[in-house]
Structure formats: C-alpha cells, structure tokens
Design a protein around this motif. Structure first.
Motif, mmCIF file in Angstrom:
data_model
loop_
_atom_site.group_PDB
_atom_site.id
_atom_site.type_symbol
_atom_site.label_atom_id
_atom_site.label_comp_id
_atom_site.label_asym_id
_atom_site.label_seq_id
_atom_site.Cartn_x
_atom_site.Cartn_y
_atom_site.Cartn_z
ATOM 1 N N ASN A 1 -53.214 -10.725 41.686
ATOM 2 C CA ASN A 1 -52.369 -9.860 40.867
ATOM 3 C C ASN A 1 -52.135 -10.474 39.489
ATOM 4 O O ASN A 1 -52.231 -9.779 38.471
ATOM 5 N N ASP A 2 -51.845 -11.763 39.443
ATOM 6 C CA ASP A 2 -51.619 -12.450 38.170
ATOM 7 C C ASP A 2 -52.855 -12.414 37.281
ATOM 8 O O ASP A 2 -52.759 -12.256 36.072
ATOM 9 N N MET A 3 -54.017 -12.599 37.884
ATOM 10 C CA MET A 3 -55.239 -12.763 37.089
ATOM 11 C C MET A 3 -56.015 -11.467 36.874
ATOM 12 O O MET A 3 -56.676 -11.324 35.847
ATOM 13 N N LEU A 4 -55.936 -10.531 37.816
ATOM 14 C CA LEU A 4 -56.717 -9.292 37.697
ATOM 15 C C LEU A 4 -55.870 -8.025 37.668
ATOM 16 O O LEU A 4 -56.374 -6.959 37.335
ATOM 17 N N GLY A 5 -54.618 -8.147 38.072
ATOM 18 C CA GLY A 5 -53.725 -6.999 38.028
ATOM 19 C C GLY A 5 -53.597 -6.273 39.357
ATOM 20 O O GLY A 5 -54.357 -6.498 40.294
ATOM 21 N N PRO A 6 -52.600 -5.390 39.416
ATOM 22 C CA PRO A 6 -52.305 -4.687 40.667
ATOM 23 C C PRO A 6 -53.422 -3.750 41.128
ATOM 24 O O PRO A 6 -53.560 -3.491 42.316
ATOM 25 N N GLU A 7 -54.227 -3.248 40.195
ATOM 26 C CA GLU A 7 -55.334 -2.362 40.579
ATOM 27 C C GLU A 7 -56.341 -3.103 41.453
ATOM 28 O O GLU A 7 -56.861 -2.549 42.424
ATOM 29 N N ALA A 8 -56.611 -4.365 41.115
ATOM 30 C CA ALA A 8 -57.542 -5.167 41.903
ATOM 31 C C ALA A 8 -56.992 -5.413 43.300
ATOM 32 O O ALA A 8 -57.719 -5.329 44.293
ATOM 33 N N VAL A 9 -55.706 -5.710 43.381
ATOM 34 C CA VAL A 9 -55.063 -5.930 44.684
ATOM 35 C C VAL A 9 -55.155 -4.659 45.522
ATOM 36 O O VAL A 9 -55.536 -4.701 46.696
ATOM 37 N N ALA A 10 -54.819 -3.529 44.935
ATOM 38 C CA ALA A 10 -54.860 -2.253 45.660
ATOM 39 C C ALA A 10 -56.269 -1.954 46.156
ATOM 40 O O ALA A 10 -56.453 -1.509 47.299
ATOM 41 N N PRO B 1 -63.133 -12.320 32.391
ATOM 42 C CA PRO B 1 -61.777 -11.868 32.035
ATOM 43 C C PRO B 1 -60.677 -12.753 32.628
ATOM 44 O O PRO B 1 -59.646 -12.975 31.987
ATOM 45 N N ILE B 2 -60.889 -13.241 33.845
ATOM 46 C CA ILE B 2 -59.911 -14.154 34.441
ATOM 47 C C ILE B 2 -59.761 -15.385 33.556
ATOM 48 O O ILE B 2 -58.641 -15.846 33.293
ATOM 49 N N ALA B 3 -60.867 -15.921 33.079
ATOM 50 C CA ALA B 3 -60.819 -17.111 32.227
ATOM 51 C C ALA B 3 -60.027 -16.837 30.953
ATOM 52 O O ALA B 3 -59.209 -17.669 30.533
ATOM 53 N N LEU B 4 -60.255 -15.690 30.342
ATOM 54 C CA LEU B 4 -59.486 -15.334 29.148
ATOM 55 C C LEU B 4 -57.999 -15.261 29.473
ATOM 56 O O LEU B 4 -57.174 -15.784 28.727
ATOM 57 N N LYS B 5 -57.670 -14.637 30.591
ATOM 58 C CA LYS B 5 -56.266 -14.528 31.017
ATOM 59 C C LYS B 5 -55.661 -15.911 31.266
ATOM 60 O O LYS B 5 -54.489 -16.138 31.026
ATOM 61 N N ASN B 6 -56.510 -16.846 31.728
ATOM 62 C CA ASN B 6 -56.047 -18.197 32.031
ATOM 63 C C ASN B 6 -56.063 -19.130 30.821
ATOM 64 O O ASN B 6 -55.883 -20.329 30.964
ATOM 65 N N GLY B 7 -56.294 -18.573 29.629
ATOM 66 C CA GLY B 7 -56.174 -19.364 28.415
ATOM 67 C C GLY B 7 -57.448 -19.987 27.880
ATOM 68 O O GLY B 7 -57.404 -20.751 26.917
ATOM 69 N N VAL B 8 -58.587 -19.677 28.476
ATOM 70 C CA VAL B 8 -59.858 -20.173 27.955
ATOM 71 C C VAL B 8 -60.202 -19.342 26.719
ATOM 72 O O VAL B 8 -60.109 -18.113 26.739
ATOM 73 N N THR B 9 -60.575 -20.004 25.640
ATOM 74 C CA THR B 9 -60.866 -19.300 24.392
ATOM 75 C C THR B 9 -62.300 -18.777 24.370
ATOM 76 O O THR B 9 -63.155 -19.209 25.154
ATOM 77 N N ARG B 10 -62.547 -17.874 23.455
ATOM 78 C CA ARG B 10 -63.896 -17.339 23.249
ATOM 79 C C ARG B 10 -64.878 -18.474 22.957
ATOM 80 O O ARG B 10 -65.979 -18.504 23.498
#
Length: 125
Positions: A13-22, A82-91
C-alpha cells in the motif's frame, strides 16, 4: 490473515497504493489460475524481506532493480521502477543502475531496462 501478510499489504500500500492491494486481494480470492501468487509475494517479498531491518526501502529498491535487470524480469521492472521513485531513488540514480547493470548483466538486459525506465519516467514527468 497472519501478521506477516498484513505487514506485506501495508508495504505494498505504501509503495504501490491501495489499487495494487485491492487487485492482489481480488486475485487471491478468485478461482483464476495461479491467483494466489500475488499474495505469496506480498507475504514473503514484502512482508518478510522488505520489512527487515538493515536496509532502508531506498537501498532495497536499488538492490531489487539490479537483480531484476540481471534476471531480465521486465514485467517486475514495470512495478519496481515506480517503487524506487517512491522510495527516494532519483532519476539519475536509476540511470546509473541501468548503466552499472550493463557491465554485469549485459547490454541487452540493460537496454530492456532502459526502455522500461524511460516509459515510467515519461509518465512520472
């Protein structure tokens, strides 16, 4: 639902959002072939591995990307860039992971990862 599975769903949920969990829960509750594979991943990969102490999510993202590039796990890369971007990894760091992987995993694997990363980064803006 056991505690490790709950923790895994919290990480997803933190990394991909509630849609992924559902989506993962719906697949696990369905009769579709292999529907429980997502729940197994949630419990082990996210509930056990991603929840361990010792490395932060940012570092785990970098390690995961390197492994997935080497395995040519292109479907998984669509989730983990996308998870990496969410976790603070830069481009720039994503770019360096792809460059670095070319020397160890080969240029075809790195080129495939580059293509996926470009698609993800173009959507992210």
């Amino acid at each position: 639902m056991n505690d490790v599975l709950k923790m895994g769903y919290e990480v997803v949920n933190d990394m991909l959002g509630p849609e992924a969990v559902a989506g993962m829960k719906a697949a696990a509750d369905s009769d579709e072939f292999g529907g429980e594979i997502g729940e197994l991943a949630v419990q082990y990969a996210f509930g056990t591995l991603w929840s361990r102490e010792g490395l932060g999510r940012r570092e785990r993202s970098l390690v995961t990307l390197g492994i997935l590039i080497a395995l040519r796990a292109t479907e998984e890369l669509h989730y983990h860039f996308p998870i990496a971007l969410k976790n603070g990894v830069t481009r720039k760091e994503l770019e360096e992971v792809v460059y670095h992987a070319s020397g160890y995993a080969g240029f075809p694997a790195a080129a495939s990862a580059r293509q996926i990363a470009r698609q993800i980064l173009d959507k992210a803006g």
